[in-house]
Design an enzyme around this catalytic site. Structure first.
Site, mmCIF file in Angstrom:
data_model
loop_
_atom_site.group_PDB
_atom_site.id
_atom_site.type_symbol
_atom_site.label_atom_id
_atom_site.label_comp_id
_atom_site.label_asym_id
_atom_site.label_seq_id
_atom_site.Cartn_x
_atom_site.Cartn_y
_atom_site.Cartn_z
ATOM 1 N N SER A 13 0.820 -1.218 0.000
ATOM 2 C CA SER A 13 0.000 0.000 0.000
ATOM 3 C C SER A 13 0.854 1.269 0.000
ATOM 4 C CB SER A 13 -0.877 0.002 1.257
ATOM 5 O OG SER A 13 -1.399 1.285 1.508
ATOM 6 N N TYR A 29 -2.509 5.568 -3.869
ATOM 7 C CA TYR A 29 -3.508 6.597 -3.591
ATOM 8 C C TYR A 29 -2.925 7.859 -4.215
ATOM 9 C CZ TYR A 29 -5.875 3.972 0.182
ATOM 10 O OH TYR A 29 -6.593 3.074 0.919
ATOM 11 N N THR A 31 -6.284 2.843 -6.243
ATOM 12 C CA THR A 31 -7.509 2.762 -5.431
ATOM 13 C C THR A 31 -8.292 4.057 -5.581
ATOM 14 O OG1 THR A 31 -6.478 1.252 -3.879
ATOM 15 C CG2 THR A 31 -8.398 2.466 -3.078
ATOM 16 N N LYS A 51 -9.035 -0.192 -8.453
ATOM 17 C CA LYS A 51 -9.683 -0.885 -7.335
ATOM 18 C C LYS A 51 -10.695 0.043 -6.660
ATOM 19 C CE LYS A 51 -8.408 -2.903 -2.809
ATOM 20 N NZ LYS A 51 -8.540 -1.819 -1.830
ATOM 21 N N HIS A 88 -13.814 -1.429 -0.644
ATOM 22 C CA HIS A 88 -12.767 -1.186 0.349
ATOM 23 C C HIS A 88 -13.047 -1.954 1.655
ATOM 24 C CE1 HIS A 88 -9.360 1.822 0.625
ATOM 25 N NE2 HIS A 88 -9.331 1.324 1.829
ATOM 26 N N ARG A 119 -15.021 -0.065 4.313
ATOM 27 C CA ARG A 119 -14.359 0.932 5.161
ATOM 28 C C ARG A 119 -14.548 2.352 4.656
ATOM 29 N NH1 ARG A 119 -10.569 -1.836 8.321
ATOM 30 N NH2 ARG A 119 -8.963 -0.231 8.327
#
Ligand SMILES: Cc1cc2nc3c(=O)[nH]c(=O)nc-3n(C[C@H](O)[C@H](O)[C@H](O)COP(=O)(O)O)c2cc1C
Length: 388
Positions: free
Chosen positions: A119, A143, A169, A259, A283, A286
């Protein structure tokens, strides 16, 4: 009455019969706020509950009198063979769950022959992950942050580390409201101030590890606020649109997945611009509560774009039978998030390995009981979702 022998933690991890057992061990070992950071979801946690519940409604339709002495699980995704249709999903702050963190997860994935996704909010650099698991298929998740130059630097580091699949994402324009984190006053790094000595006494091994290991910080953001939502909102760029994918493409030579896709029309738009894959995901519940349930949405997305791009499922997968259901209903492979984190919290790298072993054994058994000669035999003919 003979007393049951007291097992060491390592032995209990090995004795875990399923992911739920590892979740229970994780709950005992990790401080409550760390466990809840993993286990929790946004607002009323409906999206998460529904993602898991959808798998309860899967009904398999087994064939009998088939030769199932072999049940191969290998598949090809994005041009490369993997051992089973499982991808370890990106998770932030993984060293908070266990000091071994991302390195342990990457190594376990390497051993199991499945990809691992690091991540942007990781607590280990891409280079260190690659060094820990040089033979693994390591992916990177992005991100998009407000400081656009920083995105380019982050991607360059991932590419230099040999990562060749980028997962962008797109379901975090702003932070979701994780109420368990708010209630427990979660900070990154976790702080003892809120909980005091009692908490330390309850989870001494975790706190000892935490206080004696490399300080917890994450690779991309120094000096930012220590509450997660504040950090996310400060860093992440809420103005990102589909047009930015072209710009991301210009910085990335490898494959590109998106995603967080939650609608068929968005999936079609993404297939139109030529992404290599789409991850149907909310997610893990979340972000937006009451969002579409990934397993329910999956067949429609696969039907609409599955011939143009690879479709993956993410959310609610807790067993190899769930993986089989996901593939039968249209996914090339399933991302797995919390399941491996429970293993990590319960027992570090051996805990993640135990999860992957369980997923594999459950998948093989399900394939055999279904009467299909391997993953290739999975399709809508052998599984349906009840209550639709
Ligand atoms: C503790 C935790 C941290 C996460 N961090 C990230 C992240 O940094 N980036 C991301 O794209 N998804 C993140 N996710 C979402 C996962 O990638 C994945 O979508 C989700 O866990 C899937 O649901 P599951 O846990 O039911 O398998 C995180 C999930 C959890 C549980």
């Amino acid at each position: 009455m003979p007393r049951r022998p007291r097992l060491s933690r390592a032995a209990r991890v090995q004795a875990a019969a399923d992911v739920a057992d590892l979740r229970r061990l994780a709950r005992r070992r990790a401080p409550r706020m760390v466990f809840d950071y993993v286990d929790g979801a946004a607002e009323g946690e409906r999206s998460m509950a529904m993602a898991v519940e959808a798998f309860d409604r899967v009904e398999f339709s087994p064939r009998v009198l088939r030769d199932v002495s072999e049940a191969p699980t290998e598949i090809e995704i994005l041009g490369r063979r993997i051992a089973m249709p499982v991808v370890l999903a990106p998770t932030g702050f993984t060293r908070m769950m266990h000091r071994a963190g991302e390195r342990a997860v990457a190594r376990a994935a390497e051993q199991a022959g499945v990809p691992y996704t690091l991540s942007t909010m990781g607590t280990t650099t891409a280079g260190d992950v690659a060094a820990a698991a040089p033979g693994g298929w390591n992916w990177f998740q992005l991100y998009v942050v407000r400081d656009r130059g920083r995105n380019a630097e982050t991607l360059a580091l991932a590419a230099d580390a040999g990562m060749d699949v980028l997962v962008v994402t797109v379901d975090v324009p702003v932070a979701g409201a994780r109420l368990r984190d708010v209630r427990r006053g979660l900070t990154v790094p976790p702080s003892l101030r809120w909980s005091g000595a009692l908490e330390t006494l309850r989870h001494p091994a975790w706190w000892f590890d935490f206080l004696t290991s490399e300080p917890l910080r994450f690779a991309t953001a120094e000096g930012a606020p220590d509450d997660l939502a504040g950090l996310t909102n400060l860093l992440f760029d809420p103005s990102v649109t589909i047009a930015d994918l072209e710009w991301i493409r210009s910085m990335w030579q490898g494959k590109l997945l998106v995603k967080g896709v939650q609608r068929v029309d968005d999936a079609k738009e993404l297939a139109e611009v030529g992404v290599d894959g789409i991850v149907v995901s909310n997610h893990g519940g979340r972000q937006l509560d009451r969002s579409p349930t990934p397993l329910e949405l999956l067949p429609e997305v696969a039907q609409a774009v599955g011939d143009r791009t690879e479709v993956f499922l993410d959310g609610g997968v807790r067993s190899g039978a769930d993986v089989a259901a996901g593939v039968a209903l249209g996914a090339r492979a399933c991302f797995v998030g919390r399941a491996y984190l429970y293993g990590l919290m319960a027992g570090g790298e051996p805990g993640v390995t135990r999860v992957l072993d369980l997923l594999r054994a459950e998948l093989v058994r399900t394939l055999q009981l279904l009467g299909v000669g391997g993953v290739q035999g999975l399709g809508p003919g052998v599984a349906r979702l009840r209550g639709r």
